[in-house]
Enzyme design. Structure first.
Site, PDB file in Angstrom:
ATOM      1  N   TYR A  47       4.141  -5.668   3.435  1.00  0.00           N
ATOM      2  CA  TYR A  47       4.351  -5.562   5.073  1.00  0.00           C
ATOM      3  C   TYR A  47       3.190  -6.426   5.570  1.00  0.00           C
ATOM      4  O   TYR A  47       3.513  -7.456   6.342  1.00  0.00           O
ATOM      5  CB  TYR A  47       4.237  -4.327   5.604  1.00  0.00           C
TER       6      TYR A  47
ATOM      7  N   SER B 278       3.223  -8.282  13.830  1.00  0.00           N
ATOM      8  CA  SER B 278       2.824  -6.770  13.849  1.00  0.00           C
ATOM      9  C   SER B 278       1.221  -6.955  14.086  1.00  0.00           C
ATOM     10  O   SER B 278       0.706  -7.932  13.535  1.00  0.00           O
ATOM     11  CB  SER B 278       3.011  -6.050  12.492  1.00  0.00           C
TER      12      SER B 278
END
Ligand SMILES: NC(=O)c1ccc[n+]([C@@H]2O[C@H](COP(=O)([O-])OP(=O)(O)OC[C@H]3O[C@@H](n4cnc5c(N)ncnc54)[C@H](O)[C@@H]3O)[C@@H](O)[C@H]2O)c1
Length: 252
Positions: A154, A141
């Protein structure tokens, strides 16, 4: 066809990016094992591929579980005769700070986003190595390359994905296995809408903010799939250990 005769596993294959990539792989000639926690949705994607004349099976599995990963790999080998390509893409997000995150949530995010990739590689690398090589693509990401707010587990997990990818590339390059990460930013999938819900924000406003980047729009799942297809195929034959950013310039 860029994946003619190849056998592929796609995790999170029922979600936005996973579905688009499963369809793209199949359209380029690969047999695809569509793996997802949501078995019915995975079956729907496999059926969509078969209806278009492609080859696909669905496997319901929790990628954080070693027995499930062993079953996924075994099923792909039994059904297709091997594994050439793996897209480790299943992922979850919790929009919380360190103070707000429970140990259980932290462990769940790491189980799905990080341990799953370790487990898949543990069980699939020997098969790829015996066949002379393969290509593994892991979904990182933009938040694996820079920090983001209210997403501590995350961000930590995706940073781990990016660096684990480099370590895997170093260890298994000599066996002909390439390992790369694709690092999307704000792609129009269920995950983005779930984030708006978790943060208690208005969805339209949240999505408009996601479009605030040089290309002035969110990404589409097919645009991530195109990058993954390139990394999976021989078109990227000298690329390994890389972190490819596909985010409309979001972290430029
Ligand atoms: N959408 C974005 O803006 C964005 C940005 C950067 C990175 N990503 C990453 O892209 C990947 C795909 O996300 P998406 O946007 O397509 O989201 P999505 O929610 O549409 O898809 C995720 C899929 O993973 C599956 N899944 C979740 N936990 C699982 C488990 N334990 N075992 C098996 N399957 C499981 C879900 O059922 C779902 O089908 C994720 O790793 C995500 O972190 C997404």
């Amino acid at each position: 066809m860029r994946l003619e005769g190849k056998k592929a596993i796609v995790t999170g294959g029922a979600g936005g990016i996973g579905r688009a990539t499963s369809l793209a792989f199949a359209a380029e000639g690969a047999a695809v094992a569509v793996v997802d926690l949501n078995g019915d949705a995975a079956e729907a994607v496999a059926e969509e591929i078969r209806a278009a004349g492609g080859t696909a099976i669905a496997v319901a599995a929790d990628v954080s579980s070693e027995p499930d990963i062993e079953r996924v790999v075994q099923t792909a080998v039994e059904q297709f005769g091997g594994v050439d390509v793996v897209f480790n893409n299943a992922g979850i997000i919790r929009r919380t700070t360190a103070v707000e995150t429970s140990v259980e949530e932290w462990d769940r995010v790491f189980g799905v986003n990080v341990r799953a990739i370790f487990l898949m590689c543990k069980h699939v690398v020997p098969i790829m190595a015996a066949a002379g090589g393969g290509s593994i693509v892991n979904t990182g990401s933009g938040w694996g390359l820079k920090g983001g707010g209210q997403a501590i587990s995350y961000c930590a997990s995706k940073g781990a994905v990016v660096n684990m990818t480099r370590a895997l590339a170093i260890d298994h390059g000599p066996q002909g296995i390439r390992v790369n990460s694709v690092n999307p930013g704000d792609v129009d999938t269920g995950m983005l809408r779930d984030e708006a819900r978790q943060l208690g924000q208005d969805q339209a406003g949240f999505l408009a903010e996601a479009a605030d980047r040089p290309l002035q729009r969110m990404g589409q799942p097919s645009e991530i799939a195109a990058a993954v297809l390139w990394l999976a195929s021989d078109d990227s034959s000298y690329v390994t250990g890389s972190a490819l950013v596909v985010d409309g310039g979001g972290i430029a």
